[in-house]
Design a protein around this motif. Structure first.
Motif, short mmCIF file in Angstrom:
data_model
loop_
_atom_site.label_atom_id
_atom_site.label_comp_id
_atom_site.label_asym_id
_atom_site.label_seq_id
_atom_site.Cartn_x
_atom_site.Cartn_y
_atom_site.Cartn_z
N PHE A 98 0.37 1.39 -5.13
CA PHE A 98 1.70 1.33 -5.73
C PHE A 98 1.55 1.37 -7.24
CE2 PHE A 98 0.15 -2.88 -6.19
CZ PHE A 98 0.91 -3.56 -7.12
N GLU A 99 2.68 1.44 -7.92
CA GLU A 99 2.70 1.41 -9.38
C GLU A 99 3.17 0.02 -9.81
OE1 GLU A 99 4.40 4.06 -13.11
OE2 GLU A 99 5.60 3.87 -11.30
N PRO A 100 2.28 -0.82 -10.33
CA PRO A 100 2.69 -2.18 -10.70
C PRO A 100 3.56 -2.20 -11.94
CG PRO A 100 0.40 -1.78 -11.31
CD PRO A 100 0.85 -0.58 -10.54
N GLU A 101 4.38 -3.24 -12.05
CA GLU A 101 5.16 -3.52 -13.24
C GLU A 101 4.58 -4.78 -13.88
OE1 GLU A 101 9.59 -2.02 -12.92
OE2 GLU A 101 9.17 -3.49 -11.36
N ASP A 152 -2.74 -11.27 -17.84
CA ASP A 152 -3.40 -11.73 -16.63
C ASP A 152 -4.57 -10.80 -16.31
OD1 ASP A 152 -4.23 -12.46 -14.10
OD2 ASP A 152 -2.21 -12.62 -13.26
N PRO A 153 -5.80 -11.29 -16.36
CA PRO A 153 -6.94 -10.42 -16.08
C PRO A 153 -6.96 -9.88 -14.66
CG PRO A 153 -7.65 -12.72 -16.20
CD PRO A 153 -6.23 -12.67 -16.68
N VAL A 154 -6.37 -10.62 -13.73
CA VAL A 154 -6.31 -10.14 -12.35
C VAL A 154 -5.38 -8.93 -12.26
CG1 VAL A 154 -5.77 -10.76 -9.96
CG2 VAL A 154 -6.82 -12.44 -11.48
N GLU A 155 -4.24 -9.01 -12.96
CA GLU A 155 -3.32 -7.87 -12.96
C GLU A 155 -3.96 -6.65 -13.63
OE1 GLU A 155 -0.70 -7.69 -11.31
OE2 GLU A 155 -0.25 -9.77 -10.83
N VAL A 156 -4.76 -6.90 -14.67
CA VAL A 156 -5.46 -5.79 -15.32
C VAL A 156 -6.40 -5.12 -14.32
CG1 VAL A 156 -7.15 -5.16 -17.10
CG2 VAL A 156 -5.29 -6.74 -17.64
N PHE A 157 -7.14 -5.93 -13.57
CA PHE A 157 -8.07 -5.37 -12.58
C PHE A 157 -7.34 -4.52 -11.55
CE2 PHE A 157 -10.40 -5.50 -8.59
CZ PHE A 157 -11.68 -5.13 -8.99
N PHE A 158 -6.22 -5.03 -11.04
CA PHE A 158 -5.50 -4.28 -10.03
C PHE A 158 -4.78 -3.07 -10.61
CE2 PHE A 158 -6.23 -8.05 -7.42
CZ PHE A 158 -6.62 -7.45 -6.24
N LEU A 159 -4.44 -3.10 -11.89
CA LEU A 159 -3.94 -1.90 -12.54
C LEU A 159 -5.01 -0.82 -12.52
CD1 LEU A 159 -1.81 -0.39 -14.23
CD2 LEU A 159 -2.78 -1.49 -16.27
N HIS A 160 -6.27 -1.19 -12.72
CA HIS A 160 -7.37 -0.23 -12.61
C HIS A 160 -7.45 0.34 -11.20
CE1 HIS A 160 -9.96 -1.18 -16.35
NE2 HIS A 160 -8.72 -1.59 -16.56
N ARG A 215 -7.82 -16.24 -9.01
CA ARG A 215 -7.08 -17.16 -9.88
C ARG A 215 -7.46 -18.61 -9.61
NH1 ARG A 215 -2.31 -13.49 -8.72
NH2 ARG A 215 -2.13 -12.18 -10.60
N SER A 216 -7.79 -18.92 -8.36
CA SER A 216 -8.17 -20.29 -8.01
C SER A 216 -9.61 -20.63 -8.40
CB SER A 216 -7.98 -20.51 -6.51
OG SER A 216 -6.64 -20.34 -6.12
N ASN A 217 -10.40 -19.60 -8.66
CA ASN A 217 -11.81 -19.78 -9.02
C ASN A 217 -12.11 -18.93 -10.26
OD1 ASN A 217 -12.98 -21.19 -6.35
ND2 ASN A 217 -11.57 -19.57 -5.74
N PRO A 218 -11.57 -19.34 -11.42
CA PRO A 218 -11.61 -18.44 -12.59
C PRO A 218 -13.01 -18.04 -13.03
CG PRO A 218 -10.85 -20.64 -13.18
CD PRO A 218 -10.84 -20.58 -11.71
#
Length: 341
Positions: A98-101, A152-160, A215-218
């Motif tokens: 998908f295309e995240p926002e 959010d680094p997690v959102e950055v990863f999933f944007l990749h 996120r629970s285990n940064p």
């Protein structure tokens, strides 16, 4: 998944792929064929059909422009000029993208501290560049390559992983970003690594489960994300209307629930593809191969584009289903392919 590798040739010939099993079947064998909305599939097909310059595609594309935009007429067009071909051996593996926002800032702040980068000018296609860990460690810092800073680094990863996105900036503007290149390292699955380490069973892995665990285990999470050394660079996409999907591998916007990311070594970009997806939410419909992805490998492998935003992300993140893919190929091409096996 959706990381759109636009430098791939559009005219990849199916007959040039590694040898695989192929079988021509009847339209009557396609489960749900009579119930699908083929007019929507025809519209998606026309979005990129003019890019197909092979002799057997050109007349079909010309004829397609004159087909009335109703399901019965569209269905008759595909039945008259194409033949269904199963390439490879089912079951298929379907996933979703998908295309995240996201939210972002033009400058780094304590909240917006994770950048996405434009392509470094020295990066050449096909070369191996800095790994994800090296880039996250600052290898590109200070060069002015940042397009935006996210929160959010997690959102950055999933944007990749998705390869495109919409970023709402702190000034209220929205920028669209798309794939511009990669660092040449092979993609490694974070979900498979979590299973290997014993944190999940295979059936428990989803995009949401991975995000929650990281996120629970940064500290462990940051190390886990770097297990995938592949890194994607982006570009700003100007003048793309909000109602249009991101740019796919063919250089055109892709269509929610009608566009697929495929392996172009087996599935020609621009070809119609009938999918019969099993799982919790079955899907039988005609789609179009208009994108590619680093993790999409094999004849019976596809990533379904679900659209943009959170709802599309929730739907796409749960998809890991079997079924089968059936290519719709021009009649002469379908039978010539069988003769070449």
């Amino acid at each position: 998944m959706g990381g759109a590798f636009r430098n791939l040739a559009l005219a990849v010939a199916l007959m040039a792929a590694p040898p695989v099993r192929a079988q021509v079947v009847d339209f009557e064998s396609l489960a749900g064929w009579q119930q699908d909305g083929q007019a929507a599939a025809l519209a998606a097909f026309l979005d990129t059909c003019d890019l197909l310059d092979a002799a057997d595609w050109r007349p079909l594309c010309k004829l397609a422009r004159d087909v009335p935009r109703d399901d019965a007429s569209a269905r008759a067009f595909f039945e008259l000029f194409f033949r269904p071909v199963i390439v490879g051996t089912p079951p298929a593996l379907f996933t979703g993208y998908f295309e995240p926002e996201l939210t972002g800032s033009a400058v780094r702040t304590p909240r917006y501290a994770w950048p996405i980068y434009r392509r470094p000018p020295e990066l050449a296609d096909g070369t191996v560049y800095h790994s994800r860990a090296s880039i996250e460690g600052g290898a590109l810092g200070g060069r002015g390559l940042e397009i935006a800073w996210l929160d959010d680094p997690v959102e950055v990863f999933f944007l990749h992983i998705q390869g495109s996105g919409r970023i709402r900036m702190t000034d209220g503007s929205v920028i669209r970003v798309g794939y511009a290149g990669r660092n040449g390292h092979a993609y490694r699955s974070i979900g498979q690594e979590l299973v290997r380490r014993g944190y999940f069973l295979p059936h428990q892995v989803s995009a949401g489960a991975i995000a929650n665990w990281v996120r629970s285990n940064p500290d462990l999470g940051a190390e886990l994300l770097n297990h995938n050394p592949s890194y994607i660079f982006f570009r700003k996409i100007a003048n793309l209307p909000a109602d249009k999907g991101p740019i796919g591998a063919m250089g055109r916007s892709i269509t929610p629930l009608r566009s697929l990311a495929v392996d172009p070594a087996y599935t020609p970009l621009g070809a119609p593809v009938w999918i019969e997806k099993e799982g919790r939410v079955p899907m039988n419909r005609l789609m179009v191969a208009q994108d590619t992805g680093g993790a999409i490998k094999g004849a019976q492998r596809a990533d379904i584009f679900y659209g943009f935003g959170d709802a599309a992300g929730d739907a796409a993140g749960d998809v890991k289903d079997g079924g089968r893919m059936v290519l719709l190929l021009p009649i002469d091409r379908a039978f010539a392919m069988l003769e070449g096996l």
